[in-house]
Design a protein around this motif. Structure first.
Motif, PDB file in Angstrom:
ATOM      1  N   ALA A  33       0.457  -1.024  -0.363  1.00 30.29           N
ATOM      2  CA  ALA A  33       0.159   0.084   0.126  1.00 30.29           C
ATOM      3  C   ALA A  33       1.162   1.387  -0.094  1.00 30.29           C
ATOM      4  O   ALA A  33       0.851   2.091  -0.504  1.00 30.29           O
ATOM      5  CB  ALA A  33      -0.751   0.330   1.054  1.00 30.29           C
ATOM      6  N   ARG A  34       2.241   1.382   0.880  1.00 30.37           N
ATOM      7  CA  ARG A  34       3.000   2.286   0.957  1.00 30.37           C
ATOM      8  C   ARG A  34       4.322   1.975   0.274  1.00 30.37           C
ATOM      9  O   ARG A  34       4.315   1.165   0.137  1.00 30.37           O
ATOM     10  CB  ARG A  34       2.902   2.555   2.349  1.00 30.37           C
ATOM     11  N   LEU A  35       4.710   2.649  -0.811  1.00 34.31           N
ATOM     12  CA  LEU A  35       5.997   3.085  -1.259  1.00 34.31           C
ATOM     13  C   LEU A  35       7.213   3.260  -0.483  1.00 34.31           C
ATOM     14  O   LEU A  35       6.680   3.989   0.443  1.00 34.31           O
ATOM     15  CB  LEU A  35       6.169   4.503  -2.579  1.00 34.31           C
ATOM     16  N   ALA A  36       8.320   2.788  -0.666  1.00 31.17           N
ATOM     17  CA  ALA A  36       9.439   2.683  -0.231  1.00 31.17           C
ATOM     18  C   ALA A  36      10.417   4.183  -0.065  1.00 31.17           C
ATOM     19  O   ALA A  36       9.529   4.994  -1.085  1.00 31.17           O
ATOM     20  CB  ALA A  36      10.823   1.978  -0.274  1.00 31.17           C
ATOM     21  N   PRO A  37      10.238   4.631   0.660  1.00 27.44           N
ATOM     22  CA  PRO A  37      11.111   5.796   0.546  1.00 27.44           C
ATOM     23  C   PRO A  37      12.029   6.161  -0.196  1.00 27.44           C
ATOM     24  O   PRO A  37      12.097   5.087   0.487  1.00 27.44           O
ATOM     25  CB  PRO A  37      10.661   6.725   2.664  1.00 27.44           C
ATOM     26  N   PRO A  38      12.248   7.534  -0.739  1.00 30.76           N
ATOM     27  CA  PRO A  38      12.832   6.944  -1.847  1.00 30.76           C
ATOM     28  C   PRO A  38      14.477   7.551  -1.473  1.00 30.76           C
ATOM     29  O   PRO A  38      14.806   7.752  -0.834  1.00 30.76           O
ATOM     30  CB  PRO A  38      13.155   9.097  -2.688  1.00 30.76           C
ATOM     31  N   PRO A  39      15.652   7.075  -1.646  1.00 29.84           N
ATOM     32  CA  PRO A  39      17.232   7.387  -1.622  1.00 29.84           C
ATOM     33  C   PRO A  39      17.173   8.745  -1.343  1.00 29.84           C
ATOM     34  O   PRO A  39      17.736   9.563  -1.808  1.00 29.84           O
ATOM     35  CB  PRO A  39      18.319   6.339  -2.365  1.00 29.84           C
ATOM     36  N   MET A  40      17.761   9.208  -0.044  1.00 30.43           N
ATOM     37  CA  MET A  40      18.447  10.345  -0.281  1.00 30.43           C
ATOM     38  C   MET A  40      19.467  10.307   0.154  1.00 30.43           C
ATOM     39  O   MET A  40      20.445   9.906   0.676  1.00 30.43           O
ATOM     40  CB  MET A  40      17.506  10.647   1.637  1.00 30.43           C
ATOM     41  N   TYR A  41      19.991  12.174  -0.142  1.00 37.48           N
ATOM     42  CA  TYR A  41      21.246  12.787   0.043  1.00 37.48           C
ATOM     43  C   TYR A  41      21.259  13.415  -0.113  1.00 37.48           C
ATOM     44  O   TYR A  41      20.447  14.637   0.514  1.00 37.48           O
ATOM     45  CB  TYR A  41      21.802  12.612  -2.085  1.00 37.48           C
ATOM     46  N   GLN A  42      22.872  13.604   1.406  1.00 39.52           N
ATOM     47  CA  GLN A  42      23.533  14.978   2.006  1.00 39.52           C
ATOM     48  C   GLN A  42      23.897  15.938   0.755  1.00 39.52           C
ATOM     49  O   GLN A  42      24.750  15.624   0.072  1.00 39.52           O
ATOM     50  CB  GLN A  42      24.506  14.600   3.195  1.00 39.52           C
ATOM     51  N   VAL A  43      23.997  16.324   0.459  1.00 37.69           N
ATOM     52  CA  VAL A  43      24.515  18.168   0.279  1.00 37.69           C
ATOM     53  C   VAL A  43      25.042  19.064   1.195  1.00 37.69           C
ATOM     54  O   VAL A  43      25.013  19.177   2.058  1.00 37.69           O
ATOM     55  CB  VAL A  43      23.504  18.835  -0.874  1.00 37.69           C
ATOM     56  N   ILE A  44      26.959  18.529   0.330  1.00 40.69           N
ATOM     57  CA  ILE A  44      27.572  19.315   1.818  1.00 40.69           C
ATOM     58  C   ILE A  44      28.188  20.271   0.967  1.00 40.69           C
ATOM     59  O   ILE A  44      28.798  20.231  -0.023  1.00 40.69           O
ATOM     60  CB  ILE A  44      28.561  18.023   1.462  1.00 40.69           C
ATOM     61  N   LEU A  45      28.901  21.248   1.847  1.00 38.38           N
ATOM     62  CA  LEU A  45      29.499  22.272   1.012  1.00 38.38           C
ATOM     63  C   LEU A  45      30.860  22.487   1.754  1.00 38.38           C
ATOM     64  O   LEU A  45      30.864  22.010   2.828  1.00 38.38           O
ATOM     65  CB  LEU A  45      28.691  24.130   1.414  1.00 38.38           C
ATOM     66  N   LEU A  46      31.766  22.603   1.071  1.00 43.90           N
ATOM     67  CA  LEU A  46      33.569  22.593   1.447  1.00 43.90           C
ATOM     68  C   LEU A  46      34.429  23.850   1.869  1.00 43.90           C
ATOM     69  O   LEU A  46      33.762  24.598   1.077  1.00 43.90           O
ATOM     70  CB  LEU A  46      34.186  21.226   0.335  1.00 43.90           C
ATOM     71  N   ASN A  47      35.011  23.544   2.389  1.00 42.83           N
ATOM     72  CA  ASN A  47      35.814  24.741   2.641  1.00 42.83           C
ATOM     73  C   ASN A  47      36.530  25.319   2.033  1.00 42.83           C
ATOM     74  O   ASN A  47      37.109  24.306   1.406  1.00 42.83           O
ATOM     75  CB  ASN A  47      36.126  25.139   4.345  1.00 42.83           C
TER      76      ASN A  47
END
Ligand code: NFA
Length: 103
Positions: free
Chosen positions: A16-30
């Motif tokens: 009945a429910r779809l699996a949640p999509p894979p998630m990605y972190q967006v990272i800023l570098l110094n």
């Protein structure tokens, strides 16, 4: 619907429910050159941070080398990375932005 070798059919209801999509972190570098104000602006405009959140997050990148700016489904994360790179390039700043799968 599956049909086996005897010709019998099996019908399975989709979950009945779809699996949640894979998630990605967006990272800023110094880096040593991108102005702090430019990074704060990026964080407000691309990552929807308040001015206070943006200032804190910029300083975290500055002092710790990197920070997660947001977590999104793949296509949204990829678009934000691309927007940051284009904005940095357009001002000739070396600011780096990457995405990594959430562990
Ligand atoms: N380190 C940069 C400076 O001192 C500021 C900066 C912060 C750059 C976060 C990139 C990311 N001007």
């Amino acid at each position: 619907i599956e049909i086996d070798k005897q010709g019998a059919t099996t019908v399975e209801r989709q979950s009945a429910r779809l699996a949640p999509p894979p998630m990605y972190q967006v990272i800023l570098l110094n880096d040593d050159y991108t102005p702090m104000e430019f990074v704060v602006n990026i964080l407000e405009r691309v990552f929807a941070k308040t001015p206070e959140q943006a200032e804190q997050l910029m300083l975290k990148v500055h002092y710790e080398g990197r920070a997660v700016c947001g977590v999104y489904p793949r296509d949204i994360a990829a678009t934000k990375v691309e927007i940051v790179r284009q904005l940095a390039q357009s001002r000739q700043h070396p600011l780096q932005c990457v995405m990594e799968p959430v562990p």
